[in-house]
Design an enzyme around this catalytic site. Structure first.
Site, mmCIF file in Angstrom:
data_model
loop_
_atom_site.group_PDB
_atom_site.id
_atom_site.type_symbol
_atom_site.label_atom_id
_atom_site.label_comp_id
_atom_site.label_asym_id
_atom_site.label_seq_id
_atom_site.Cartn_x
_atom_site.Cartn_y
_atom_site.Cartn_z
ATOM 1 N N HIS A 74 0.845 -1.198 0.000
ATOM 2 C CA HIS A 74 0.000 0.000 0.000
ATOM 3 C C HIS A 74 0.876 1.243 0.000
ATOM 4 O O HIS A 74 1.954 1.259 0.614
ATOM 5 C CB HIS A 74 -0.979 0.002 1.178
ATOM 6 C CG HIS A 74 -0.362 -0.008 2.551
ATOM 7 N ND1 HIS A 74 0.050 1.138 3.189
ATOM 8 C CD2 HIS A 74 -0.099 -1.023 3.417
ATOM 9 C CE1 HIS A 74 0.531 0.840 4.379
ATOM 10 N NE2 HIS A 74 0.467 -0.473 4.541
ATOM 11 N N ASP A 92 -0.305 4.322 0.923
ATOM 12 C CA ASP A 92 -0.736 5.334 1.892
ATOM 13 C C ASP A 92 -0.028 5.143 3.226
ATOM 14 O O ASP A 92 0.594 4.097 3.492
ATOM 15 C CB ASP A 92 -2.255 5.290 2.098
ATOM 16 C CG ASP A 92 -2.758 3.962 2.680
ATOM 17 O OD1 ASP A 92 -2.221 2.906 2.269
ATOM 18 O OD2 ASP A 92 -3.647 3.992 3.537
ATOM 19 N N ASP A 142 6.209 1.346 7.605
ATOM 20 C CA ASP A 142 4.878 0.904 7.141
ATOM 21 C C ASP A 142 4.361 1.869 6.083
ATOM 22 O O ASP A 142 3.665 2.806 6.397
ATOM 23 C CB ASP A 142 3.942 0.834 8.346
ATOM 24 C CG ASP A 142 2.588 0.241 8.005
ATOM 25 O OD1 ASP A 142 2.439 -0.325 6.916
ATOM 26 O OD2 ASP A 142 1.681 0.349 8.837
ATOM 27 N N GLU A 165 -5.109 1.672 2.643
ATOM 28 C CA GLU A 165 -5.017 0.459 3.472
ATOM 29 C C GLU A 165 -5.186 0.791 4.952
ATOM 30 O O GLU A 165 -5.655 -0.038 5.727
ATOM 31 C CB GLU A 165 -3.666 -0.237 3.253
ATOM 32 C CG GLU A 165 -3.571 -1.625 3.874
ATOM 33 C CD GLU A 165 -3.126 -1.644 5.323
ATOM 34 O OE1 GLU A 165 -3.307 -2.687 5.989
ATOM 35 O OE2 GLU A 165 -2.608 -0.612 5.827
ATOM 36 N N GLU A 166 -4.801 2.020 5.316
ATOM 37 C CA GLU A 166 -4.770 2.373 6.744
ATOM 38 C C GLU A 166 -6.115 2.864 7.263
ATOM 39 O O GLU A 166 -6.199 3.356 8.382
ATOM 40 C CB GLU A 166 -3.698 3.453 6.991
ATOM 41 C CG GLU A 166 -2.281 3.048 6.598
ATOM 42 C CD GLU A 166 -1.661 2.040 7.569
ATOM 43 O OE1 GLU A 166 -2.373 1.531 8.451
ATOM 44 O OE2 GLU A 166 -0.464 1.758 7.411
ATOM 45 N N GLU A 170 4.616 -5.721 3.645
ATOM 46 C CA GLU A 170 4.310 -5.074 4.925
ATOM 47 C C GLU A 170 5.476 -5.308 5.879
ATOM 48 O O GLU A 170 6.201 -6.301 5.752
ATOM 49 C CB GLU A 170 3.049 -5.714 5.527
ATOM 50 C CG GLU A 170 1.758 -5.339 4.827
ATOM 51 C CD GLU A 170 1.197 -4.001 5.303
ATOM 52 O OE1 GLU A 170 1.873 -3.283 6.064
ATOM 53 O OE2 GLU A 170 0.067 -3.676 4.895
ATOM 54 N N HIS A 224 3.217 3.333 12.495
ATOM 55 C CA HIS A 224 2.232 4.305 13.009
ATOM 56 C C HIS A 224 2.770 5.159 14.145
ATOM 57 O O HIS A 224 2.021 5.905 14.762
ATOM 58 C CB HIS A 224 0.946 3.627 13.474
ATOM 59 C CG HIS A 224 0.283 2.785 12.412
ATOM 60 N ND1 HIS A 224 -0.948 2.207 12.560
ATOM 61 C CD2 HIS A 224 0.699 2.423 11.171
ATOM 62 C CE1 HIS A 224 -1.260 1.529 11.467
ATOM 63 N NE2 HIS A 224 -0.261 1.642 10.616
HETATM 64 ZN ZN LIG Z 1 0.926 -1.364 6.410
#
Ligand SMILES: [Zn+2]
Length: 359
Positions: free
Chosen positions: A72, A74, A99, A129-130, A158, A335
């Protein structure tokens, strides 16, 4: 470096920095998707498709197997951690480093520099995705262009600290409601206590022995747990309702229906209750016995681990494509404000994938 464009000639670590400096929190991926598409269209060995802010590039060499590398584009919202910063010890700091722009950089490098892979390759770059599952770009591509996602095996880049994580567990959450008869607690014998009626459910949970199921050499450790109890009316009232929320995390050898049947079975004989399904997502088989997967784990080395959370490998599994997570980032740093990645891990991941795809 091409003006305003991604430079796929630089190594994956430098490319990661460039990707981080291209901010793309969920919902704002368009500029980055444009850049990815433009960069990939420069390569005649790739057929490039675009759907929304999702980009899919494929080789068409007529090989026996097709492998998908997906990631992903994003990130979670930026937290004062863009632009990226490379420190003296070779650690790259910034939003999305782990990530998963490090993984996306590896995908882009393989796409650009392996024109004649030993297996046909499909590169998937997707958005959202998030955020909520219905926005997920991989899901949108699967619906609109399922032919873009056919393959024998998929690797999601990932963050997995460079370990192969196979499949993923399923999750089921149910509400078990008991009922009773309300009464003044001074005359408790006039009522029926719904909280007491939940006692057999709780004691069944406390004595439950979760399975440890081995699939393709990976041990999945299940869990059946009460995660919430709600009941009670007032300090002087016999309660007439109680709800126990139960979460079942199960190995991917059973499907959603079988998981629900198992939960009903566990609580049979625990008095009267009503069951409502609150949430259900099936797991994904690791598929490590497939020849393409076997060659992959041999090439990247290390002991494959089971994946405990729920990830997009399940989407591939639902399409009939076994999938694993394997990426250079560290999932524990995802994150976070101080998100970072070791650049040596990015280069190592690129090299392992190149070995697998050119051997
Ligand atoms: Zn991820």
């Amino acid at each position: 470096m091409p003006h305003n464009g991604l430079d796929l000639n630089q190594d994956a670590a430098r490319l990661t920095a460039q990707l981080v400096d291209f901010p793309s929190p969920s919902g704002e991926e368009r500029a980055l998707a444009d850049a990815v598409e433009t960069a990939l269209r420069a390569f005649p060995h790739l057929t490039v498709g675009r759907y929304g802010n999702n980009v899919v590039a494929r080789t068409r060499l007529g090989r026996d197997e097709r492998v998908i590398l997906a990631g992903h584009i994003d990130t979670v919202p930026i937290a004062g951690n863009v632009p990226s910063r490379l420190d003296d010890s070779g650690v790259l700091w910034g939003c999305g480093t782990s990530d998963m722009k490090a993984g996306v950089a590896v995908q882009l490098r393989i796409a650009a520099t392996v024109p004649e892979p030993n297996r046909d390759l499909t590169f998937v770059f997707y958005d959202n995705e998030e955020v909520a599952a219905h926005l997920n770009g991989l899901g949108h591509v699967a619906e609109a262009h399922p032919d873009w996602l056919t393959g024998d095996f998929a690797v999601l880049l990932e963050p997995s600290s460079g370990q192969v994580e196979g499949g993923c567990q399923g999750t089921l959450r149910v509400l078990l409601r008991t009922s009773g008869v309300r009464a003044h607690s001074a005359r408790g014998w006039m009522g029926e206590n719904a909280i007491h009626a939940a006692a057999p459910i709780l004691s069944r949970l406390a004595s439950y022995e979760p399975r440890r199921k081995v699939i393709d050499g990976l041990e999945y450790r299940e869990g059946l747990n009460a995660v919430r109890v709600e009941g009670g009316v007032a300090g002087n009232v016999i309660p007439d309702a109680c709800t126990v929320t139960v979460n079942y995390r199960y190995a991917p050898d059973i499907d959603e229906e079988q998981a629900l049947a198992h939960v009903r079975e566990v609580f049979s004989g625990c008095g009267e209750w009503e069951l409502t399904v609150d949430d259900s997502s099936g797991g994904a088989l690791p598929g490590l016995s497939h020849p393409a997967a076997k060659a992959f784990t041999d090439a990247v080395g290390g002991e494959p681990q089971p994946k405990y959370g729920w990830t997009d490998v399940s989407r591939f599994s639902a399409l009939g494509v076994p999938a694993v997570n394997y990426g250079p980032g560290d999932p524990n740093l995802a994150h976070k404000r101080d998100e970072r990645v070791e650049t040596s891990k990015i280069l190592h991941c690129e090299e392992r994938l190149r070995t697998w795809l050119t051997a």
